[in-house]
Design a protein around this motif. Structure first.
Motif, PDB file in Angstrom:
ATOM      1  N   HIS A  32       8.364   2.962  -0.906  1.00  8.55           N
ATOM      2  CA  HIS A  32       8.727   1.814  -1.403  1.00  8.55           C
ATOM      3  C   HIS A  32      10.322   1.581  -1.260  1.00  8.55           C
ATOM      4  CE1 HIS A  32       9.804  -2.011  -3.270  1.00  8.55           C
ATOM      5  NE2 HIS A  32       8.577  -2.544  -2.564  1.00  8.55           N
ATOM      6  N   ALA A  33      11.005   2.662  -2.014  1.00  8.29           N
ATOM      7  CA  ALA A  33      12.428   2.837  -2.359  1.00  8.29           C
ATOM      8  C   ALA A  33      12.991   2.949  -0.980  1.00  8.29           C
ATOM      9  CB  ALA A  33      12.676   3.813  -3.595  1.00  8.29           C
ATOM     10  N   ARG A  34      12.751   4.061  -0.386  1.00  4.36           N
ATOM     11  CA  ARG A  34      13.146   4.404   0.966  1.00  4.36           C
ATOM     12  C   ARG A  34      13.168   3.100   2.076  1.00  4.36           C
ATOM     13  NH1 ARG A  34       9.404   9.338   1.360  1.00  4.36           N
ATOM     14  NH2 ARG A  34      10.635  11.037   0.355  1.00  4.36           N
ATOM     15  N   ARG A  35      12.149   2.355   1.948  1.00  2.95           N
ATOM     16  CA  ARG A  35      12.239   1.158   2.928  1.00  2.95           C
ATOM     17  C   ARG A  35      13.145   0.064   2.188  1.00  2.95           C
ATOM     18  NH1 ARG A  35       5.856   0.487   5.111  1.00  2.95           N
ATOM     19  NH2 ARG A  35       5.924   2.756   5.893  1.00  2.95           N
ATOM     20  N   ALA A  36      13.235  -0.109   1.112  1.00  8.93           N
ATOM     21  CA  ALA A  36      14.129  -1.198   0.509  1.00  8.93           C
ATOM     22  C   ALA A  36      15.628  -0.535   0.705  1.00  8.93           C
ATOM     23  CB  ALA A  36      13.795  -1.010  -1.003  1.00  8.93           C
ATOM     24  N   GLN A  37      15.829   0.706   0.678  1.00 16.78           N
ATOM     25  CA  GLN A  37      17.200   1.039   0.855  1.00 16.78           C
ATOM     26  C   GLN A  37      17.495   1.600   2.269  1.00 16.78           C
ATOM     27  OE1 GLN A  37      17.499   4.781  -1.437  1.00 16.78           O
ATOM     28  NE2 GLN A  37      16.608   3.565  -3.356  1.00 16.78           N
ATOM     29  N   ASN A  38      16.686   1.025   3.438  1.00 14.64           N
ATOM     30  CA  ASN A  38      16.593   1.101   4.882  1.00 14.64           C
ATOM     31  C   ASN A  38      16.855   2.600   5.365  1.00 14.64           C
ATOM     32  OD1 ASN A  38      16.644  -1.658   5.266  1.00 14.64           O
ATOM     33  ND2 ASN A  38      19.012  -1.681   4.698  1.00 14.64           N
ATOM     34  N   ILE A  39      16.510   3.682   4.257  1.00 18.09           N
ATOM     35  CA  ILE A  39      16.249   4.753   4.886  1.00 18.09           C
ATOM     36  C   ILE A  39      15.319   5.087   6.086  1.00 18.09           C
ATOM     37  CG2 ILE A  39      15.524   7.133   4.062  1.00 18.09           C
ATOM     38  CD1 ILE A  39      16.800   6.590   1.317  1.00 18.09           C
ATOM     39  N   HIS A  40      14.289   4.109   5.686  1.00 23.07           N
ATOM     40  CA  HIS A  40      13.147   4.009   6.761  1.00 23.07           C
ATOM     41  C   HIS A  40      12.963   2.538   7.078  1.00 23.07           C
ATOM     42  CE1 HIS A  40      10.487   7.794   5.033  1.00 23.07           C
ATOM     43  NE2 HIS A  40      11.379   8.305   5.819  1.00 23.07           N
ATOM     44  N   ARG A  41      13.007   2.542   8.280  1.00 21.02           N
ATOM     45  CA  ARG A  41      13.107   1.140   8.992  1.00 21.02           C
ATOM     46  C   ARG A  41      11.781   0.827   9.903  1.00 21.02           C
ATOM     47  NH1 ARG A  41      18.878   0.204  11.160  1.00 21.02           N
ATOM     48  NH2 ARG A  41      17.726  -1.799  12.239  1.00 21.02           N
ATOM     49  N   PRO A  42      11.333  -0.388  10.189  1.00 20.23           N
ATOM     50  CA  PRO A  42      10.094  -0.395  11.132  1.00 20.23           C
ATOM     51  C   PRO A  42      10.344  -0.097  12.253  1.00 20.23           C
ATOM     52  CG  PRO A  42      10.960  -2.632   9.893  1.00 20.23           C
ATOM     53  CD  PRO A  42      11.905  -1.455   9.702  1.00 20.23           C
ATOM     54  N   SER A  51       0.921  -1.270   0.018  1.00 21.11           N
ATOM     55  CA  SER A  51      -0.034  -0.011  -0.131  1.00 21.11           C
ATOM     56  C   SER A  51       0.550   1.479   0.209  1.00 21.11           C
ATOM     57  CB  SER A  51      -0.806   0.093   1.151  1.00 21.11           C
ATOM     58  OG  SER A  51      -0.056  -0.004   2.448  1.00 21.11           O
ATOM     59  N   VAL A  52       2.230   1.068   0.039  1.00 23.97           N
ATOM     60  CA  VAL A  52       2.998   2.316   0.147  1.00 23.97           C
ATOM     61  C   VAL A  52       3.254   2.663  -1.235  1.00 23.97           C
ATOM     62  CG1 VAL A  52       3.968   1.861   2.472  1.00 23.97           C
ATOM     63  CG2 VAL A  52       5.138   1.061   0.281  1.00 23.97           C
ATOM     64  N   SER A  53       3.524   4.126  -1.299  1.00 29.36           N
ATOM     65  CA  SER A  53       4.136   4.653  -2.787  1.00 29.36           C
ATOM     66  C   SER A  53       5.307   4.164  -2.952  1.00 29.36           C
ATOM     67  CB  SER A  53       4.259   6.151  -2.626  1.00 29.36           C
ATOM     68  OG  SER A  53       5.334   6.443  -1.800  1.00 29.36           O
ATOM     69  N   ARG A  54       5.615   4.298  -4.430  1.00 29.97           N
ATOM     70  CA  ARG A  54       7.030   3.878  -4.808  1.00 29.97           C
ATOM     71  C   ARG A  54       8.101   4.515  -4.179  1.00 29.97           C
ATOM     72  NH1 ARG A  54       5.567   4.814 -11.249  1.00 29.97           N
ATOM     73  NH2 ARG A  54       5.658   6.750 -10.301  1.00 29.97           N
TER      74      ARG A  54
END
Length: 141
Positions: free
Chosen positions: A77-87, A71-74
């Motif tokens: 998604h990129a920020r999470r995949a690059q570990n810029i945003h973590r859980p 459900s997140v934007s592209r």
């Protein structure tokens, strides 16, 4: 030679859930936690063929890779995949750790009380999994 064990268990990580109690007051694991614990134990036994570790001081590093929500934007998604945003949401890291420690008891180590140093991190990934590295503690100061 120093002990090094590396395990990777693919699939969406599941945290330990609070125990449930039956009518007789006996505690049991909820089915989802119990099934994942069995899965981690099975996968670990496929990857580790050494002796059960007993009286050694262990250092354990756990990396938990949760799936990125669809459900997140592209951009997100990129920020999470690059570990810029973590859980930074539930479940807590410690709940994942407890289940993994319990699942590896009797497979890697006799008892998780031999863990003298532990670190755990949560990440997002398009390839959900857990990674566990076990080494013998050296002469720490």
């Amino acid at each position: 030679m120093s002990l090094v064990i590396e395990l990777v268990v693919y699939g969406e990580p599941v945290p330990a859930a609070r125990p449930r109690f039956n009518r007789n007051g006996h505690a049991y694991d909820p089915s989802k936690s119990r099934a994942y614990k069995q899965y981690v134990s099975l996968e670990a036994s496929k990857q580790y063929h050494g002796d059960l570790i007993g009286r050694k001081q262990l250092v354990v590093r756990i990396a938990i890779y949760r799936p990125i929500q669809t459900s997140v934007s592209r951009i997100e998604h990129a920020r999470r995949a690059q570990n810029i945003h973590r859980p930074i949401v539930k479940p807590d890291t410690s709940n994942y750790v407890k289940l993994i420690e319990d699942a590896l008891t009797g497979v890697i180590w006799e008892d998780d009380n031999c863990i003298v140093d532990l670190s755990a991190s949560k990440y997002y990934s398009d390839d959900p999994r857990i990674e566990v590295t076990v080494t013998e503690a050296g002469g720490m100061k």
